[in-house]
Motif scaffolding. Structure first.
Motif, short mmCIF file in Angstrom:
data_model
loop_
_atom_site.label_atom_id
_atom_site.label_comp_id
_atom_site.label_asym_id
_atom_site.label_seq_id
_atom_site.Cartn_x
_atom_site.Cartn_y
_atom_site.Cartn_z
N LEU A 64 -33.53 31.46 10.49
CA LEU A 64 -33.15 31.34 9.09
C LEU A 64 -33.56 32.59 8.34
N THR A 65 -32.89 32.85 7.24
CA THR A 65 -33.32 33.87 6.29
C THR A 65 -33.83 33.11 5.07
N VAL A 66 -35.05 33.42 4.66
CA VAL A 66 -35.68 32.77 3.51
C VAL A 66 -35.78 33.81 2.40
N THR A 67 -35.22 33.49 1.24
CA THR A 67 -35.24 34.40 0.10
C THR A 67 -36.12 33.81 -1.00
N PHE A 68 -37.17 34.54 -1.33
CA PHE A 68 -38.09 34.15 -2.39
C PHE A 68 -37.62 34.77 -3.70
N ASN A 69 -37.85 34.08 -4.79
CA ASN A 69 -37.44 34.55 -6.12
C ASN A 69 -35.97 34.98 -6.14
N PRO A 70 -35.06 34.09 -5.67
CA PRO A 70 -33.65 34.48 -5.61
C PRO A 70 -33.08 34.83 -6.97
N THR A 74 -37.49 40.53 -8.45
CA THR A 74 -38.53 40.47 -7.41
C THR A 74 -38.06 39.73 -6.17
N GLN A 75 -36.75 39.57 -6.01
CA GLN A 75 -36.19 38.88 -4.84
C GLN A 75 -36.65 39.57 -3.56
N ASN A 76 -37.02 38.77 -2.55
CA ASN A 76 -37.47 39.30 -1.28
C ASN A 76 -37.06 38.33 -0.18
N SER A 77 -36.47 38.85 0.90
CA SER A 77 -36.01 38.00 2.01
C SER A 77 -36.76 38.33 3.28
N VAL A 78 -37.01 37.28 4.09
CA VAL A 78 -37.63 37.44 5.40
C VAL A 78 -36.84 36.62 6.41
#
Length: 100
Positions: A64-70, A74-78
């Motif tokens: 999965l790709t998890v995107t924080f603060n979409p 400050t959006q960041n994906s891991v």
């Protein structure tokens, strides 16, 4: 020890992320090659893993790709791989993933 906030000295070099019970965006590709994107809830975030709550289960090993603060500056994906998925309530699953 003095609990005065102004006296606190931050020793970490990395940015602190408070993600407990925060909305995230998750994306994955199913067996037919179709990309899916949906909202989830970040329950816990650590250096090497993330625990989310989602309405459907994921298979062990699924990527999965998890995107924080979409949709923010400050959006960041891991990228993460599912290592545990348990039903916590009907139609709510806790999905533990290793960040890769």
């Amino acid at each position: 020890m003095d609990q005065n906030h102004e006296d606190f000295e931050e020793r970490r070099q990395s940015l602190r992320i408070d993600m407990e019970a925060e909305r995230i965006l998750i994306s994955w590709t199913d067996g037919l090659g179709v990309v899916h994107t949906d909202d989830g809830i970040c329950m816990d975030l650590a250096r090497r893993g993330v625990l989310i709550e989602y309405k459907k289960p994921f298979a062990l090993g699924e990527l999965l790709t998890v995107t924080f603060n979409p949709n923010t500056e400050t959006q960041n994906s891991v990228k993460a791989q599912v290592c545990r998925c348990t039903e916590c309530t009907p139609q709510r699953f806790h999905v533990a993933m290793q960040i890769i």
